[in-house]
Motif scaffolding. Structure first.
Motif, mmCIF file in Angstrom:
data_model
loop_
_atom_site.group_PDB
_atom_site.id
_atom_site.type_symbol
_atom_site.label_atom_id
_atom_site.label_comp_id
_atom_site.label_asym_id
_atom_site.label_seq_id
_atom_site.Cartn_x
_atom_site.Cartn_y
_atom_site.Cartn_z
ATOM 1 N N SER A 41 87.970 42.449 51.166
ATOM 2 C CA SER A 41 89.292 43.347 51.409
ATOM 3 C C SER A 41 89.722 43.580 52.833
ATOM 4 O O SER A 41 89.135 43.198 53.565
ATOM 5 N N VAL A 83 85.765 50.747 48.694
ATOM 6 C CA VAL A 83 85.500 49.865 49.418
ATOM 7 C C VAL A 83 84.259 49.219 48.977
ATOM 8 O O VAL A 83 83.888 47.997 48.872
ATOM 9 N N VAL A 138 85.046 42.987 54.860
ATOM 10 C CA VAL A 138 86.283 43.877 54.989
ATOM 11 C C VAL A 138 86.825 43.587 56.459
ATOM 12 O O VAL A 138 85.911 43.428 57.491
ATOM 13 N N SER A 168 82.068 44.991 58.144
ATOM 14 C CA SER A 168 83.340 44.928 58.445
ATOM 15 C C SER A 168 83.700 44.303 59.964
ATOM 16 O O SER A 168 82.795 44.329 60.726
#
Length: 172
Positions: A72, A50, A127, A96
């Motif tokens: 992602s 990642v 993410v 994230s």
């Protein structure tokens, strides 16, 4: 087999055999995935991939503007694993967001807008770590990479987790 005649034991065993495979798979997943991030090699490897996703390469959005890194998405089966992955990514400096069935509609929209902002807005997340609650009904056109922390249990689940640009013709 308690209370059942011996001649029925083989038929009973054959009937429960498929369920034993599912129980074994579930137990293995819990043992492997349940380790804390600091010693969980699966999370460590995922984090490395990642980090590469969010720092390398460029892509163009719908307006043709070029961006660094690839937004992602990570899918996992359990909310506790999703939370652990999310915390670990954040501790590594990766922006994230967590998307689970526990979120209300406003919070879900906020997560989606954080990775796929409107025109003139900055991306807040690189993410999204999600459970199966994000499989259906979420449209993330800007997500460029999908990681399956857990292998989807069904083909349909795999299809729903995969961005439409990764599917072949007629698979939408």
């Amino acid at each position: 087999f308690e209370g059942k005649p011996a001649e029925e034991h083989e038929a009973i065993a054959k009937a429960i055999l498929p369920a034993l495979g599912i129980l074994k798979e579930s137990a293995l997943r819990r043992a492997i995935n349940g380790a804390p991030a600091a010693i969980n090699q699966k999370i460590q490897a995922l984090t490395s991939v990642v980090k590469h996703d969010v720092t390398e390469g460029t892509w163009k959005d719908r307006e043709g503007v070029e961006h660094q890194g690839k937004p992602s998405m990570i899918f996992t089966d359990r909310a506790t694993e999703a939370a652990e992955i999310h915390r670990h990514l954040e501790s590594q400096g990766i922006r994230s967001a967590l998307y689970t069935g526990a979120l209300d509609g406003k919070a879900r929209t906020d997560v989606v807008n954080g990775i796929q902002p409107g025109p003139g807005q900055a991306r807040r997340h690189d993410v999204i770590v999600a459970t199966s609650s994000a499989e259906a009904g979420i449209n993330l056109q800007d997500v460029k990479t999908v990681h399956h922390y857990d292998v989807p249990m069904t083909f349909k689940s795999h299809q729903q987790r995969s961005p439409s640009h990764e599917r072949g013709p007629g698979e939408d």
